[in-house]
Design a protein around this motif. Structure first.
Motif, PDB file in Angstrom:
ATOM      1  N   ASP A 306       0.899  -1.094  -0.077  1.00 31.49           N
ATOM      2  CA  ASP A 306       0.075   0.103   0.045  1.00 31.49           C
ATOM      3  C   ASP A 306       1.035   1.176   0.164  1.00 31.49           C
ATOM      4  O   ASP A 306       0.593   2.407  -0.799  1.00 31.49           O
ATOM      5  CB  ASP A 306      -0.825  -0.005   1.204  1.00 31.49           C
ATOM      6  CG  ASP A 306      -2.038   0.983   1.046  1.00 31.49           C
ATOM      7  OD1 ASP A 306      -2.875   0.976   0.007  1.00 31.49           O
ATOM      8  OD2 ASP A 306      -2.316   1.834   2.048  1.00 31.49           O
ATOM      9  N   THR A 400      -7.385   1.960  -7.443  1.00 37.16           N
ATOM     10  CA  THR A 400      -6.612   1.804  -6.372  1.00 37.16           C
ATOM     11  C   THR A 400      -6.426   0.329  -6.243  1.00 37.16           C
ATOM     12  O   THR A 400      -5.447  -0.420  -6.038  1.00 37.16           O
ATOM     13  CB  THR A 400      -6.683   2.337  -5.133  1.00 37.16           C
ATOM     14  OG1 THR A 400      -8.159   2.186  -4.656  1.00 37.16           O
ATOM     15  CG2 THR A 400      -6.220   3.964  -4.912  1.00 37.16           C
ATOM     16  N   ARG A 404      -3.250  -2.066  -6.945  1.00 37.33           N
ATOM     17  CA  ARG A 404      -2.617  -2.820  -5.793  1.00 37.33           C
ATOM     18  C   ARG A 404      -2.663  -4.462  -6.366  1.00 37.33           C
ATOM     19  O   ARG A 404      -1.701  -5.021  -6.203  1.00 37.33           O
ATOM     20  CB  ARG A 404      -3.475  -2.804  -4.606  1.00 37.33           C
ATOM     21  CG  ARG A 404      -3.332  -1.588  -3.734  1.00 37.33           C
ATOM     22  CD  ARG A 404      -4.151  -1.720  -2.487  1.00 37.33           C
ATOM     23  NE  ARG A 404      -4.081  -0.641  -1.763  1.00 37.33           N
ATOM     24  CZ  ARG A 404      -5.197   0.355  -1.429  1.00 37.33           C
ATOM     25  NH1 ARG A 404      -6.524  -0.003  -2.197  1.00 37.33           N
ATOM     26  NH2 ARG A 404      -5.104   1.563  -0.954  1.00 37.33           N
TER      27      ARG A 404
END
Length: 445
Positions: A306, A400, A404
C-alpha cells in the motif's frame, strides 16, 4: 479581501516565451515557475490569462473551501469531444449534483470489490502470454489488460468479447484529448486527427447505445456499472437519459484506463527498478498469499505494498494538473485571483514541495507506514492524486484496487527487470512514462 494588485509572475512579453514551454514541457516549466514566483503565479494576459496555484492551501481552496467560486466546464471543455456534453467532469451546479447522486451507487465499495476476480483474470492473461526471458513493454501490455478490466467492469461479460474492439475505437479519441492544447485543431476537416478521433468515437458510441437499449429492455441488474446507471433513480430525480448514461460510461472508460494504466506503469517501474523495494514487497506479498491470488481482505492487509502505491501516486500522479474557471474574484494568499481566470493546480508540483514532504524526490514507501522511521502524515489537501472534496474522482476505489492487485500478482508470479532508467513523464490530461517500460520478464523462481 486581499489587496487588488498585480499577481506575481512574468510580464506579458516574457509570458509569450514561457507559455509555449508550459505546453511542451510542463513537468520542468511549472516547478520552475513555483520556485521563482511562489504559490500563486499569473501567466499570460487578457483572455489568455492563467493563474497557477500550488500547495495544500491552494488545493483546499479550490477543492473544498471556495467551490462555489469556480466552474469546471470552461476549464475542462477540451474533454467534451470524447467524454460528451453531460459527463460528470464537464458538469456544474445542480446538474452535476444530480448526476453524481445517480452515478455514485455504481461505485459502491461492495460493487467495486466484486471486480477483483476479473482484475486478476486479465492480469493473469498478460503474465501467461509472456515468454520466459522475453523483452516486452510492460506498460503497453498492462494497458491492454487495464482497458479490458475497465470495459468488463462497466459492461460485464455480455460485452467481454468486444472489450478490445471498444477500447481500440476509443484509443484514437483518448490520444487526441491527451495532446498538448497547442497541437489540437478541433475542426472536422478531412484528414485531420480530430476527424479520425470523432469517427472512432462514433464507432464506440454505436456499441454503447445498442447495449443501453438492450439493458433498458431487459430491466435486469447484471452487477456491472452500466446496469447501475440504467437503473439509477432517486426520489425527486429523473433517471439518467441515454445520452447521460453514454457520457458517464465513455468518460469512465477514457479516465479509467488511461489514468489507471499510468498509475500501474509508474508503480511497476518504481518497484522493480529498486531491488530493496522489490524484495521487501515480494516477501510481504508471498508471505501473505503463498501461491494463491489475493482476496480483497488480503490486499487490504499489505502495508508495504500500500505504501508503494501511495508513494507512486505522490511522485507520479496520473492526473498531474487540474483546472477551474473563476466566476468571481477570489482572495488567496494576500492576492485576488481575477474573475474570468483559468486557475490551474498541480498535484505533481504540490506532491514534491520540500517544505511539506521531507526528501521529496526520494521514493520511500515507508513514509506511509505508521511507526516507520520516515512516516509522514500529510496535512489535509497536501496529497490529492484523485482530487478532493465533493468532486473527488468517482472511480478512485476501483483504480487503487486495480493497481494493488496488479502489483501483487506481478510480485507473486514474475521477475521483471527494467532495461532503461526512470522514464520522463509525458502527457497533459494524463501523465504516463515516456516510451513505456521496456523490461525482460521471467517466471519467478
Amino acid at each position: 479581501m486581499g489587496r487588488r494588485a498585480k499577481l506575481p509572475g512574468p510580464g506579458p512579453i516574457e509570458s509569450l516565451r514561457v507559455l509555449p514551454s508550459m505546453l511542451r514541457a510542463p513537468y520542468r516549466a511549472m516547478p520552475r515557475l513555483h520556485e521563482r514566483h511562489g504559490p500563486i503565479v499569473q501567466l499570460g494576459f487578457g483572455p489568455l490569462r492563467y493563474v497557477f496555484v500550488c500547495g495544500a492551501a491552494a488545493q483546499e481552496m479550490l477543492l473544498s473551501e471556495r467551490t462555489a467560486s469556480f466552474r469546471w466546464r470552461e476549464a475542462t471543455a477540451l474533454l467534451i469531444p470524447v467524454d460528451g456534453d453531460t459527463a460528470l467532469i464537464v458538469s456544474d451546479g445542480d446538474e452535476h449534483r444530480r448526476r453524481r447522486r445517480l452515478v455514485q451507487p455504481a461505485f459502491g465499495i461492495k460493487r467495486v470489490e466484486s471486480y477483483l476476480p476479473l482484475v486478476l483474470d486479465e492480469v493473469g492473461r498478460v503474465i501467461d502470454a509472456w515468454e520466459p526471458g522475453a523483452t516486452v513493454d510492460v506498460a503497453q501490455d498492462l494497458r491492454r489488460a487495464v482497458r479490458r478490466i475497465v470495459v468488463r467492469s462497466l459492461f460485464g461479460d455480455r460485452l467481454r468479447d468486444r472489450a478490445d474492439e471498444i477500447g481500440e475505437h476509443l484509443e484514437a479519441a483518448i490520444a487526441y484529448v491527451n495532446r498538448s492544447p497547442a497541437a489540437r485543431f478541433d475542426h472536422d476537416w478531412p484528414g485531420t486527427p480530430y476527424r479520425r478521433a470523432m469517427a472512432a468515437r462514433r464507432r464506440a458510441d454505436a456499441i454503447v447505445y445498442a447495449e443501453i437499449e438492450a439493458r433498458r429492455a431487459a430491466a435486469t441488474d447484471d452487477g456491472d456499472v452500466l446496469s447501475a446507471l440504467v437503473a439509477a433513480q432517486e426520489d425527486g430525480d429523473h433517471p439518467l437519459t441515454d445520452e447521460e448514461v453514454r457520457d458517464q460510461v465513455v468518460s469512465l472508460i477514457a479516465a479509467g484506463y488511461d489514468t489507471t494504466t499510468a498509475g500501474v506503469a509508474w508503480a511497476v517501474h518504481a518497484t522493480f527498478s529498486r531491488p530493496e523495494v522489490r524484495d521487501r514487497a515480494r516477501a510481504e506479498v508471498v508471505g501473505a498469499l503463498g501461491d494463491a491470488p489475493p482476496t480483497v481482505a488480503q490486499l487490504a492487509a499489505l502495508p508495504y505494498l500500500d505504501g508503494i502505491v501511495s508513494e507512486s501516486l505522490r511522485l507520479w500522479p496520473p492526473g498531474p494538473f487540474g483546472a477551474r474557471y473563476a466566476v468571481e474574484d477570489v482572495p488567496f494568499g494576500g492576492h485576488v485571483i481575477p474573475a474570468g481566470s483559468i486557475v490551474a493546480y498541480s498535484p505533481y508540483v504540490s506532491h514534491r514541495l520540500p517544505d511539506v514532504w521531507p526528501d521529496p524526490d526520494r521514493f520511500d514507501p515507508e513514509r506511509w507506514i505508521p511507526g516507520s522511521p520516515t512516516f509522514h502524515e500529510p496535512t489535509p489537501y497536501a496529497y490529492v492524486p484523485f482530487g478532493g472534496g465533493s468532486r473527488r474522482c468517482i472511480g478512485f476505489a476501483l483504480a487503487t484496487l486495480e493497481i494493488r492487485a496488479t502489483l501483487a500478482e506481478l510480485l507473486r508470479r514474475v521477475d521483471i527487470t527494467p532495461l532503461d532508467p526512470e522514464p520522463d513523464p509525458t502527457g497533459i490530461a494524463t501523465m504516463s512514462p515516456k516510451g513505456g517500460i521496456r523490461a525482460t520478464v521471467r517466471p519467478r523462481s
